[in-house]
Motif scaffolding. Structure first.
Motif, PDB file in Angstrom:
ATOM      1  N   PHE A  71      -7.025   4.838  -7.132  1.00  0.00           N
ATOM      2  CA  PHE A  71      -6.052   5.848  -5.970  1.00  0.00           C
ATOM      3  C   PHE A  71      -5.057   6.418  -6.792  1.00  0.00           C
ATOM      4  CE2 PHE A  71      -8.800   3.274  -3.519  1.00  0.00           C
ATOM      5  CZ  PHE A  71      -9.111   3.928  -2.573  1.00  0.00           C
ATOM      6  N   VAL A  72      -5.100   7.705  -6.356  1.00  0.00           N
ATOM      7  CA  VAL A  72      -3.685   8.695  -6.928  1.00  0.00           C
ATOM      8  C   VAL A  72      -2.654   8.151  -6.120  1.00  0.00           C
ATOM      9  CG1 VAL A  72      -2.813  10.872  -7.215  1.00  0.00           C
ATOM     10  CG2 VAL A  72      -5.426  10.351  -7.730  1.00  0.00           C
ATOM     11  N   HIS A  73      -2.835   8.291  -4.710  1.00  0.00           N
ATOM     12  CA  HIS A  73      -1.646   8.072  -3.961  1.00  0.00           C
ATOM     13  C   HIS A  73      -1.301   6.491  -3.413  1.00  0.00           C
ATOM     14  CE1 HIS A  73      -1.276  12.253  -3.441  1.00  0.00           C
ATOM     15  NE2 HIS A  73      -2.923  12.365  -3.077  1.00  0.00           N
ATOM     16  N   GLU A  74      -0.157   6.056  -3.400  1.00  0.00           N
ATOM     17  CA  GLU A  74       0.022   4.848  -2.971  1.00  0.00           C
ATOM     18  C   GLU A  74      -0.306   4.270  -1.849  1.00  0.00           C
ATOM     19  OE1 GLU A  74       1.386   0.946  -4.055  1.00  0.00           O
ATOM     20  OE2 GLU A  74       1.088   2.617  -5.376  1.00  0.00           O
ATOM     21  N   ARG A  75      -0.069   5.187  -0.663  1.00  0.00           N
ATOM     22  CA  ARG A  75      -0.665   4.715   0.772  1.00  0.00           C
ATOM     23  C   ARG A  75      -2.080   4.690   0.605  1.00  0.00           C
ATOM     24  NH1 ARG A  75      -0.138   8.909   5.764  1.00  0.00           N
ATOM     25  NH2 ARG A  75      -1.960   9.886   4.539  1.00  0.00           N
ATOM     26  N   ASP A  76      -2.884   5.512  -0.074  1.00  0.00           N
ATOM     27  CA  ASP A  76      -4.365   5.199   0.044  1.00  0.00           C
ATOM     28  C   ASP A  76      -4.624   3.929  -0.738  1.00  0.00           C
ATOM     29  OD1 ASP A  76      -4.576   7.485   1.227  1.00  0.00           O
ATOM     30  OD2 ASP A  76      -4.762   8.528  -0.603  1.00  0.00           O
ATOM     31  N   ARG A  77      -3.917   3.591  -2.007  1.00  0.00           N
ATOM     32  CA  ARG A  77      -4.067   2.315  -2.684  1.00  0.00           C
ATOM     33  C   ARG A  77      -3.691   0.967  -1.521  1.00  0.00           C
ATOM     34  NH1 ARG A  77      -0.833   3.283  -6.399  1.00  0.00           N
ATOM     35  NH2 ARG A  77      -2.351   4.154  -7.877  1.00  0.00           N
ATOM     36  N   GLN A  78      -2.612   0.957  -0.805  1.00  0.00           N
ATOM     37  CA  GLN A  78      -2.260   0.077  -0.120  1.00  0.00           C
ATOM     38  C   GLN A  78      -3.519  -0.191   0.895  1.00  0.00           C
ATOM     39  OE1 GLN A  78       1.889  -0.141   1.108  1.00  0.00           O
ATOM     40  NE2 GLN A  78       2.762  -0.215  -0.742  1.00  0.00           N
ATOM     41  N   ASP A 109      -1.288  -0.349   7.319  1.00  0.00           N
ATOM     42  CA  ASP A 109       0.097   0.078   6.636  1.00  0.00           C
ATOM     43  C   ASP A 109       0.817  -1.238   6.751  1.00  0.00           C
ATOM     44  OD1 ASP A 109      -0.617   2.723   6.159  1.00  0.00           O
ATOM     45  OD2 ASP A 109       0.245   3.345   8.162  1.00  0.00           O
TER      46      ASP A 109
END
Length: 256
Positions: free
Chosen positions: A46-53, A22
């Protein structure tokens, strides 16, 4: 400029690096520049920004670390992928390394050797909503797990799970290797090891199973094909320095 010298490991050690995924938002753009075109395309899926990051932080961190062993800029490293998707780096002069990456929640772990095929798996410990072990463990492993006291069940499950996942990754066969075709010893009364591999009676003597020192809410394992040679884990928890504050050891100070 690429690094002027490369890291060395030797026959008795496997290096283990860990870092948090993170990352601060300003680091995201810089980290993206270290990735290949196909990695950037995967990140965009990736749909979710956290998963992409977290994906970008895992892959860029891996590149930064591998660059230290290979004497290459992280963005110049080229990966080849085996039939079952395991990445490898083509031999670069006298430098040849084996590595494997695992990440769960906000923690990534990279195991590196200069000679042994290996696999690593780390998992965040969460309560189980179904009897997953019955579906994925061998009969012997399942009976061992069911014989444990209730308070030891979750610990036993994740020890066995990470042992098996790390072995599958090290073996290289991927999903073509049935999970019930091999047995792991994982109870705390005995040393962790491979007990049986179907069709290979010599396998238990050729593989080592090493439990990772992790934060209390994680379990992890490194498995390596050492042909009977004893090895130890060397924990590398220093900041690698290429992106200040980005890649830092994820294991608590003093745990290794």
């Amino acid at each position: 400029m690429p690094p002027s010298s490369t890291e060395t490991i030797g026959p008795d050690l496997i290096d283990v690096w860990s870092w948090k995924l993170d990352m601060p938002v300003p680091d995201f753009g810089t980290s993206m520049t270290l990735l290949s075109v196909d990695e950037r395309a995967r990140a965009e899926c990736f749909v979710h920004e956290r998963d992409r990051q977290r994906f970008v932080a895992a892959r860029s961190g891996m590149r930064l670390i591998l660059g230290r062993y290979l004497g290459l800029l992280p963005q110049s490293i080229r990966f080849d992928y085996g039939a079952n998707g395991k990445p490898a780096v083509p031999a670069c002069g006298s430098s040849s390394i084996r590595f494997n990456l695992s990440h769960s929640a906000d923690l990534a772990v990279l195991a590196v050797s200069d000679r042994y095929e290996l696999g690593v798996d780390i998992e965040e410990i969460r309560f189980l909503k179904e009897d997953i072990a019955k579906r994925f463990f061998s009969g012997r492993e399942y009976r061992t797990l069911r014989s444990m006291p209730a308070e030891a069940y979750l610990d036993g499950f994740y020890r066995c799970w990470t042992h098996k996942e790390a072995f599958v990754k090290a073996h290289g066969a991927g999903l073509s290797l049935p999970l019930d075709s091999f047995d792991m010893i994982f109870d705390r009364q005995r040393e962790s090891r491979l007990e049986r591999l179907e069709g290979d009676p010599d396998a238990p003597g050729n593989w080592v199973v090493l439990e990772l020192a992790t934060p209390v809410n994680f379990a992890g394992t490194v498995v390596a094909s050492t042909r009977g040679h004893r090895v130890c884990l060397r924990y590398r928890d220093e900041d690698i320095g290429a992106i200040p504050g980005k890649v830092r050891g994820g294991f608590p100070s003093g745990i290794a």
